[in-house]
Design a protein around this motif. Structure first.
Motif, PDB file in Angstrom:
ATOM      1  N   UNK A 145       0.839  -1.218   0.000  1.00 12.30           N
ATOM      2  CA  UNK A 145       0.000   0.000   0.000  1.00 12.30           C
ATOM      3  C   UNK A 145       0.862   1.252   0.000  1.00 12.30           C
ATOM      4  N   UNK A 146       2.111   1.093  -0.467  1.00 12.15           N
ATOM      5  CA  UNK A 146       3.055   2.222  -0.562  1.00 12.15           C
ATOM      6  C   UNK A 146       3.232   2.899   0.792  1.00 12.15           C
ATOM      7  N   UNK A 147       3.349   2.092   1.835  1.00  9.73           N
ATOM      8  CA  UNK A 147       3.526   2.627   3.185  1.00  9.73           C
ATOM      9  C   UNK A 147       4.808   2.052   3.786  1.00  9.73           C
ATOM     10  N   UNK A 148       5.192   2.602   4.920  1.00 14.07           N
ATOM     11  CA  UNK A 148       6.353   2.106   5.656  1.00 14.07           C
ATOM     12  C   UNK A 148       5.869   1.233   6.805  1.00 14.07           C
ATOM     13  N   UNK A 149       6.605   0.192   7.071  1.00 12.01           N
ATOM     14  CA  UNK A 149       6.252  -0.692   8.177  1.00 12.01           C
ATOM     15  C   UNK A 149       6.387   0.053   9.501  1.00 12.01           C
ATOM     16  N   UNK A 150       5.574  -0.345  10.482  1.00  9.24           N
ATOM     17  CA  UNK A 150       5.635   0.297  11.798  1.00  9.24           C
ATOM     18  C   UNK A 150       6.996   0.106  12.447  1.00  9.24           C
ATOM     19  N   UNK A 151       7.719  -0.922  11.989  1.00  8.52           N
ATOM     20  CA  UNK A 151       9.042  -1.151  12.561  1.00  8.52           C
ATOM     21  C   UNK A 151      10.031  -0.051  12.202  1.00  8.52           C
ATOM     22  N   UNK A 152       9.688   0.761  11.186  1.00 10.69           N
ATOM     23  CA  UNK A 152      10.583   1.859  10.807  1.00 10.69           C
ATOM     24  C   UNK A 152      10.340   3.104  11.649  1.00 10.69           C
ATOM     25  N   UNK A 153       9.288   3.086  12.475  1.00 13.34           N
ATOM     26  CA  UNK A 153       8.957   4.255  13.294  1.00 13.34           C
ATOM     27  C   UNK A 153       9.997   4.431  14.402  1.00 13.34           C
ATOM     28  N   UNK A 154      10.688   5.537  14.353  1.00 14.65           N
ATOM     29  CA  UNK A 154      11.699   5.821  15.360  1.00 14.65           C
ATOM     30  C   UNK A 154      12.966   5.010  15.211  1.00 14.65           C
ATOM     31  N   UNK A 155      13.114   4.309  14.066  1.00 15.84           N
ATOM     32  CA  UNK A 155      14.314   3.495  13.843  1.00 15.84           C
ATOM     33  C   UNK A 155      15.255   4.214  12.890  1.00 15.84           C
ATOM     34  N   UNK A 156      16.524   3.867  12.967  1.00 17.27           N
ATOM     35  CA  UNK A 156      17.505   4.449  12.052  1.00 17.27           C
ATOM     36  C   UNK A 156      17.102   4.139  10.610  1.00 17.27           C
ATOM     37  N   UNK A 157      17.236   5.107   9.743  1.00 16.02           N
ATOM     38  CA  UNK A 157      16.841   5.003   8.328  1.00 16.02           C
ATOM     39  C   UNK A 157      15.333   4.820   8.181  1.00 16.02           C
ATOM     40  N   UNK A 158      14.585   5.101   9.246  1.00 17.40           N
ATOM     41  CA  UNK A 158      13.135   4.984   9.198  1.00 17.40           C
ATOM     42  C   UNK A 158      12.470   6.342   9.207  1.00 17.40           C
ATOM     43  N   UNK A 159      11.441   6.498  10.031  1.00 19.69           N
ATOM     44  CA  UNK A 159      10.719   7.762  10.132  1.00 19.69           C
ATOM     45  C   UNK A 159      10.636   8.166  11.596  1.00 19.69           C
ATOM     46  N   UNK A 160      10.495   9.461  11.809  1.00 21.74           N
ATOM     47  CA  UNK A 160      10.386   9.968  13.179  1.00 21.74           C
ATOM     48  C   UNK A 160       8.941   9.900  13.628  1.00 21.74           C
ATOM     49  N   UNK A 161       8.715   9.454  14.864  1.00 23.72           N
ATOM     50  CA  UNK A 161       7.380   9.450  15.426  1.00 23.72           C
ATOM     51  C   UNK A 161       7.008  10.860  15.883  1.00 23.72           C
ATOM     52  N   UNK A 162       5.735  11.091  16.098  1.00 25.20           N
ATOM     53  CA  UNK A 162       5.265  12.370  16.619  1.00 25.20           C
ATOM     54  C   UNK A 162       4.780  12.174  18.049  1.00 25.20           C
ATOM     55  N   UNK A 163       4.995  13.212  18.882  1.00 23.12           N
ATOM     56  CA  UNK A 163       4.523  13.109  20.257  1.00 23.12           C
ATOM     57  C   UNK A 163       3.037  13.449  20.317  1.00 23.12           C
ATOM     58  N   UNK A 164       2.506  13.557  21.531  1.00 23.40           N
ATOM     59  CA  UNK A 164       1.070  13.775  21.711  1.00 23.40           C
ATOM     60  C   UNK A 164       0.603  15.133  21.192  1.00 23.40           C
ATOM     61  N   UNK A 165       1.540  16.036  20.961  1.00 22.22           N
ATOM     62  CA  UNK A 165       1.163  17.348  20.433  1.00 22.22           C
ATOM     63  C   UNK A 165       1.350  17.431  18.918  1.00 22.22           C
ATOM     64  N   UNK A 166       1.751  16.307  18.305  1.00 24.02           N
ATOM     65  CA  UNK A 166       1.958  16.310  16.860  1.00 24.02           C
ATOM     66  C   UNK A 166       3.303  16.823  16.441  1.00 24.02           C
ATOM     67  N   UNK A 167       4.274  16.872  17.368  1.00 25.54           N
ATOM     68  CA  UNK A 167       5.611  17.375  17.034  1.00 25.54           C
ATOM     69  C   UNK A 167       6.633  16.239  17.093  1.00 25.54           C
ATOM     70  N   UNK A 168       7.709  16.428  16.355  1.00 30.82           N
ATOM     71  CA  UNK A 168       8.818  15.474  16.402  1.00 30.82           C
ATOM     72  C   UNK A 168       9.510  15.610  17.751  1.00 30.82           C
ATOM     73  N   UNK A 169       9.720  14.512  18.458  1.00 28.60           N
ATOM     74  CA  UNK A 169      10.395  14.587  19.762  1.00 28.60           C
ATOM     75  C   UNK A 169      11.771  15.227  19.633  1.00 28.60           C
ATOM     76  N   UNK A 170      12.160  15.863  20.694  1.00 23.47           N
ATOM     77  CA  UNK A 170      13.439  16.555  20.705  1.00 23.47           C
ATOM     78  C   UNK A 170      14.594  15.612  20.393  1.00 23.47           C
ATOM     79  N   UNK A 171      14.451  14.350  20.830  1.00 22.19           N
ATOM     80  CA  UNK A 171      15.533  13.389  20.611  1.00 22.19           C
ATOM     81  C   UNK A 171      15.731  13.081  19.132  1.00 22.19           C
ATOM     82  N   UNK A 172      14.713  13.367  18.294  1.00 26.16           N
ATOM     83  CA  UNK A 172      14.822  13.060  16.870  1.00 26.16           C
ATOM     84  C   UNK A 172      15.305  14.256  16.050  1.00 26.16           C
TER      85      UNK A 172
END
Length: 419
Positions: A207-234
């Motif tokens: 479905x042209x999507x990324x696996x959930x395993x790429x969330x917050x992983x190196x070479x993956x995608x950054x997760x969003x916090x409860x306010x919809x922002x990228x965590x400071x650590x990312x």
């Protein structure tokens, strides 16, 4: 005058000639006795064929011959008599059983005619000229014929409601559901993203999507916090972050602070805004103190943490003496932790740290590190956030809330942190 010719040999012919008016003409021959037949001569060469003569006229037609004898009587049945009037239709009775075949009816009268019969219904006559037809020759049934449903264009009762037969009808005139085929749902899905059923399992790539395993992983995608922002650590950061120096949040990098510091003013709430980039739990307010002696703060002094709406979310106990802030007399000062009454979890957002001092001996009041505070111009923003400011005219520590819009601008920009 006659001319006498020599003697003719036996079998020859003597011709007598007469002269009349000096013209000689033959008057006839004197035939002698027939001599012996001579040998047959050689056949001469065939002469050239002459042209064909004209066709002669057609001769007159001869007389008509006598009529032949009458042929034998025909055995073909005569024509069927006229049909009588149809009677009124009676009420239909129940269907009865098929009866026995009746006896064959009498033959019809012989037809009349003349001539020679060569065949009847493609049946040739016998040697005596007679034609004998069977029932099948005239499309009729034999005397022993038994009718079947098929021969009558009917359906056998044994074929109703069975496989390869015909469907029955219910009392409502419709085919029972048990005899209806299972039809495919016209809206049924047969494939999903090119994968055929009946069971389709899709992956994120399907479905042209990324696996959930790429969330917050190196070479993956950054997760969003409860306010919809990228965590400071990312977020990539050039230079030191609060975590690099053991803190969880601060107002600004202390490396940009100016040399020296500024003393607090009695009963003036000094406010510093601190951005929180990710959810953190804190239990301390941090200041860098360049000098302090315990007699500088009296009862009623306290530090509070307020959210963006100005509501108090945490505070220190009463800061009389050195109960919360220790003495600092060393050169260059010291980073001091001021414990809160209880830890608090902060969601990402902007928080305000307010220091309310009740000063006893002014010379012994805390001197805190600041950013460049020589410019009296306020920090410009495009929203309601005020990075630095003060609230004067207070008689006690604001233990419930502050009005962010009431913050007064001031050139002094105190540094503060959370941990």
């Amino acid at each position: 005058m006659y001319l006498q010719l020599p003697t003719v040999a036996e079998g020859g012919e003597l011709t007598v000639w007469r002269n009349s008016d000096a013209v000689w003409s033959a008057t006839g021959g004197i035939v002698g006795p027939k001599g012996d037949k001579g040998d047959q001569g050689i056949q001469g060469i065939q002469g050239i064929q002459g042209p064909q003569g004209d066709t002669g006229a057609t001769g007159a037609q001869g007389d008509t011959g006598a009529t032949g004898a009458t042929g034998a009587d025909s055995t073909v049945p005569g024509p069927t008599g006229p049909q009588g009037d149809t009677g009124d239709t009676g009420p239909q009775g129940p269907k009865g059983d098929t009866g026995d075949t009746g006896p064959q009816g009498p033959a019809g009268q012989n037809g009349e005619g003349s001539g020679t019969v060569t065949a009847v219904n493609a049946v040739q006559p016998d040697a005596a000229g007679n034609v004998t037809l069977a029932a099948t020759d005239v499309g009729a049934a034999t005397a022993s014929h038994t009718h079947t449903p098929a021969s009558l264009g009917a359906v056998a009762t044994s074929s109703v409601g069975v496989a390869s037969g015909v469907a029955s009808l219910g009392t409502d005139g419709k085919v029972p559901s048990a005899q209806l085929p299972t039809l495919a749902d016209p809206n049924a899905v047969t494939s999903v993203n090119g994968k055929s059923g009946p069971t389709v399992t899709l992956t994120a790539a399907d479905v042209s999507a990324l696996a959930t395993s790429t969330r917050g992983a190196n070479s993956g995608v950054a997760e969003l916090d409860s306010t919809g922002h990228v965590p400071n650590a990312r977020i990539p950061y050039f230079g030191f972050t609060p975590a690099d120096l053991g803190l969880k949040a601060w107002a600004f990098d202390p490396a940009t602070a100016q040399s020296g510091g500024r003393a607090l003013t009695n009963r003036v709430l000094r406010v510093t805004a601190i951005p929180v980039r990710e959810t953190i739990t804190v239990s301390q307010v941090i200041y860098h103190v360049l000098g302090y002696e315990g007699t500088g703060l009296n009862s009623g002094s306290s530090i509070g943490v307020y959210n963006a709406a100005g509501t108090l979310v945490a505070r220190t106990p009463n800061m009389t003496g050195t109960a919360v802030m220790i003495d600092v007399h060393n050169s260059g000062g010291q980073t001091v932790t001021c414990a809160l009454q209880s830890s608090v979890t902060l969601q990402p957002g902007v928080y305000y740290v307010g220091f309310y001092p009740v000063i006893g001996t002014a010379a012994n009041a805390p001197v805190l590190m600041t950013a460049d505070s020589t410019n009296a111009a306020p920090v410009v923003t495009l929203n309601t956030v005020k990075p630095f400011g003060l609230i004067s005219g207070l008689t006690s520590f604001p233990s419930a809330s502050i009005s962010v819009s009431a913050l007064e601008t001031d050139p002094i920009k105190y540094w503060a942190g959370l941990n």
